[in-house]
Design a protein around this motif. Structure first.
Motif, PDB file in Angstrom:
ATOM      1  N   ILE A  25      32.012  28.165 -47.655  1.00  0.00           N
ATOM      2  CA  ILE A  25      31.429  28.662 -46.410  1.00  0.00           C
ATOM      3  C   ILE A  25      32.522  28.951 -45.380  1.00  0.00           C
ATOM      4  O   ILE A  25      33.452  28.156 -45.208  1.00  0.00           O
ATOM      5  CB  ILE A  25      30.426  27.645 -45.834  1.00  0.00           C
ATOM      6  CG1 ILE A  25      29.223  27.505 -46.767  1.00  0.00           C
ATOM      7  CG2 ILE A  25      29.969  28.052 -44.449  1.00  0.00           C
ATOM      8  CD1 ILE A  25      28.218  26.478 -46.317  1.00  0.00           C
ATOM      9  N   ILE A  93      25.562  23.563 -39.419  1.00  0.00           N
ATOM     10  CA  ILE A  93      26.726  23.816 -40.287  1.00  0.00           C
ATOM     11  C   ILE A  93      26.780  22.769 -41.398  1.00  0.00           C
ATOM     12  O   ILE A  93      27.016  23.096 -42.575  1.00  0.00           O
ATOM     13  CB  ILE A  93      28.024  23.800 -39.463  1.00  0.00           C
ATOM     14  CG1 ILE A  93      28.035  24.964 -38.473  1.00  0.00           C
ATOM     15  CG2 ILE A  93      29.243  23.868 -40.381  1.00  0.00           C
ATOM     16  CD1 ILE A  93      29.200  24.932 -37.502  1.00  0.00           C
ATOM     17  N   TYR A  96      24.324  23.431 -44.231  1.00  0.00           N
ATOM     18  CA  TYR A  96      24.787  24.495 -45.129  1.00  0.00           C
ATOM     19  C   TYR A  96      25.903  23.990 -46.039  1.00  0.00           C
ATOM     20  O   TYR A  96      25.954  24.322 -47.234  1.00  0.00           O
ATOM     21  CB  TYR A  96      25.245  25.708 -44.321  1.00  0.00           C
ATOM     22  CG  TYR A  96      24.132  26.702 -44.111  1.00  0.00           C
ATOM     23  CD1 TYR A  96      24.097  27.896 -44.806  1.00  0.00           C
ATOM     24  CD2 TYR A  96      23.087  26.430 -43.224  1.00  0.00           C
ATOM     25  CE1 TYR A  96      23.059  28.808 -44.635  1.00  0.00           C
ATOM     26  CE2 TYR A  96      22.046  27.332 -43.044  1.00  0.00           C
ATOM     27  CZ  TYR A  96      22.031  28.517 -43.756  1.00  0.00           C
ATOM     28  OH  TYR A  96      20.991  29.407 -43.598  1.00  0.00           O
ATOM     29  N   GLU A 216      18.603  32.050 -49.997  1.00  0.00           N
ATOM     30  CA  GLU A 216      19.769  31.526 -49.282  1.00  0.00           C
ATOM     31  C   GLU A 216      20.360  30.334 -50.026  1.00  0.00           C
ATOM     32  O   GLU A 216      21.586  30.216 -50.169  1.00  0.00           O
ATOM     33  CB  GLU A 216      19.351  31.114 -47.865  1.00  0.00           C
ATOM     34  CG  GLU A 216      20.528  30.874 -46.935  1.00  0.00           C
ATOM     35  CD  GLU A 216      20.789  32.066 -46.025  1.00  0.00           C
ATOM     36  OE1 GLU A 216      21.047  31.842 -44.847  1.00  0.00           O
ATOM     37  OE2 GLU A 216      20.739  33.195 -46.517  1.00  0.00           O
ATOM     38  N   LEU A 220      24.137  29.948 -51.741  1.00  0.00           N
ATOM     39  CA  LEU A 220      25.040  28.851 -51.402  1.00  0.00           C
ATOM     40  C   LEU A 220      25.495  28.095 -52.648  1.00  0.00           C
ATOM     41  O   LEU A 220      26.649  27.685 -52.756  1.00  0.00           O
ATOM     42  CB  LEU A 220      24.344  27.890 -50.428  1.00  0.00           C
ATOM     43  CG  LEU A 220      24.154  28.402 -49.001  1.00  0.00           C
ATOM     44  CD1 LEU A 220      23.162  27.536 -48.243  1.00  0.00           C
ATOM     45  CD2 LEU A 220      25.489  28.433 -48.267  1.00  0.00           C
ATOM     46  N   LEU A 228      28.681  32.252 -42.622  1.00  0.00           N
ATOM     47  CA  LEU A 228      27.568  31.616 -41.909  1.00  0.00           C
ATOM     48  C   LEU A 228      27.527  32.040 -40.449  1.00  0.00           C
ATOM     49  O   LEU A 228      28.471  31.820 -39.694  1.00  0.00           O
ATOM     50  CB  LEU A 228      27.694  30.092 -42.004  1.00  0.00           C
ATOM     51  CG  LEU A 228      26.678  29.275 -41.194  1.00  0.00           C
ATOM     52  CD1 LEU A 228      25.249  29.591 -41.622  1.00  0.00           C
ATOM     53  CD2 LEU A 228      26.955  27.780 -41.339  1.00  0.00           C
ATOM     54  N   ALA A 233      20.532  31.035 -39.333  1.00  0.00           N
ATOM     55  CA  ALA A 233      20.427  29.970 -40.345  1.00  0.00           C
ATOM     56  C   ALA A 233      18.974  29.714 -40.729  1.00  0.00           C
ATOM     57  O   ALA A 233      18.066  29.803 -39.901  1.00  0.00           O
ATOM     58  CB  ALA A 233      21.066  28.690 -39.819  1.00  0.00           C
TER      59      ALA A 233
END
Length: 320
Positions: A25, A93, A96, A216, A220, A228, A233
């Motif tokens: 990311i 964050i 993710y 999504e 990932l 990102l 998000a």
């Protein structure tokens, strides 16, 4: 309460900084522009509120009083938002980062646990889908949670109860820690992804019921680079159900607002049921989400209790 929120924000920020270089990311540069815009808007709103209070301090008209009232409440809302937004940014964050791993999904184990509890997700989906009014009520309740949170902040700002707003943000902070830890250890894709029911079995629910996050999540977990932009998000948490945790914490926060607590408790009870067919959660997700809410409430109450013990009015009077 501020100490709890700041501590959790710093914790997530530190983990993000350490983890990002080793992750697929990267942060979109637009994130920092949006943070700057949000900070500028908050500062402008605060200064406008202060200016209105100063310029109308001696005015006695009804209009001046209304403007002072609005300015005062705006300042409270800005103060709470200023401490809430950084928490939301760094925790998003982290979610993710926790999703961009190759840790095996645990949906099979969650489904087996549900079966051991006597719960059949596909049968429940068929039952609720077979009654359009029931399905409609579950959909409406499920998607009411974000408006509820916004209304909660507006209510506490209007009542000038920054303490209640900060208590709720502290609950969000503590529950985010437990949720982040559990989702990192036990990643899941959701009941729709696991059972793959045919479309006609959930046509009374929304077209993307329980699956709006799935593409999504796959991106990932693919190992490809992911840029990102936090403003876009998606909610990636399946286990535990954060809808369940948040619904319980909203009701708890409103415990002293009797005219609202009862109706919201009923609404969120329906919402929690809706997390199964509309949110695509396993029953195990819901149980875990409820546990996260209860533990978070107990932690915040315990910390606040220790704070009150450390600062008592009689001790302050003696010191003074």
């Amino acid at each position: 309460m501020v100490s709890i929120i700041v501590a959790v924000t710093v914790l997530f920020a530190a983990i993000d900084v350490v983890w990002l270089p080793f992750s697929t990311i990267s942060l979109d540069p637009r994130n920092f522009a949006h943070l700057a815009k949000a900070a500028s808007a908050a500062l402008a709103a605060y200064l406008i509120g202060r200016l209105v209070l100063y310029r109308l301090r001696d005015e006695s008209s009804w209009a001046a009083g209304a403007m002072r009232w609005a300015a005062d409440r705006l300042i409270v809302l800005v103060a709470v938002s200023t401490i809430f937004l950084p928490l939301g940014f760094v925790s998003a964050i982290f979610m993710y980062l926790a999703s961009a791993t190759q840790v095996p999904l645990v949906d099979g184990k969650l489904a087996a646990l549900d079966a051991a509890l006597g719960f059949d997700w596909r049968s429940f989906l068929a039952t609720t889908n077979g009654s359009p009014p029931v399905a409609w009520a579950l959909v409406i309740a499920y998607h009411s949670l974000t408006p509820q949170v916004i209304a909660l902040f507006l209510l506490y700002s209007a009542a000038r109860r920054a303490d209640k707003a900060l208590e709720f943000v502290a609950l969000l902070a503590v529950s985010s820690v437990f949720t982040g830890l559990l989702m990192a250890m036990f990643p899941a894709a959701g009941a729709y992804a696991y059972f793959d029911p045919p479309p006609e079995t959930f046509d009374a629910f929304t077209a993307q019921a329980g699956m709006w996050h799935y593409s999504e999540l796959l991106r990932l977990r693919s190992g490809d680079n992911f840029n990102l932009f936090v403003a876009n998000a998606q909610g990636l948490v399946t286990f535990p159900s954060y809808h369940t945790a948040l619904g319980i914490m909203v009701v708890y926060s409103l415990r002293s607002v009797r005219w609202a607590a009862g109706p919201i408790a009923v609404l969120n009870a329906v919402m929690i049921i809706g997390t199964l067919p509309e949110g695509g959660h396993h029953l195990s997700d819901v149980i875990a989400g409820a546990m996260v809410a209860v533990v978070s409430i107990l932690v915040v109450r315990a910390v606040m209790g220790m704070g009150r013990e450390r600062y008592r009015p009689e001790q302050a009077a003696t010191t003074l």
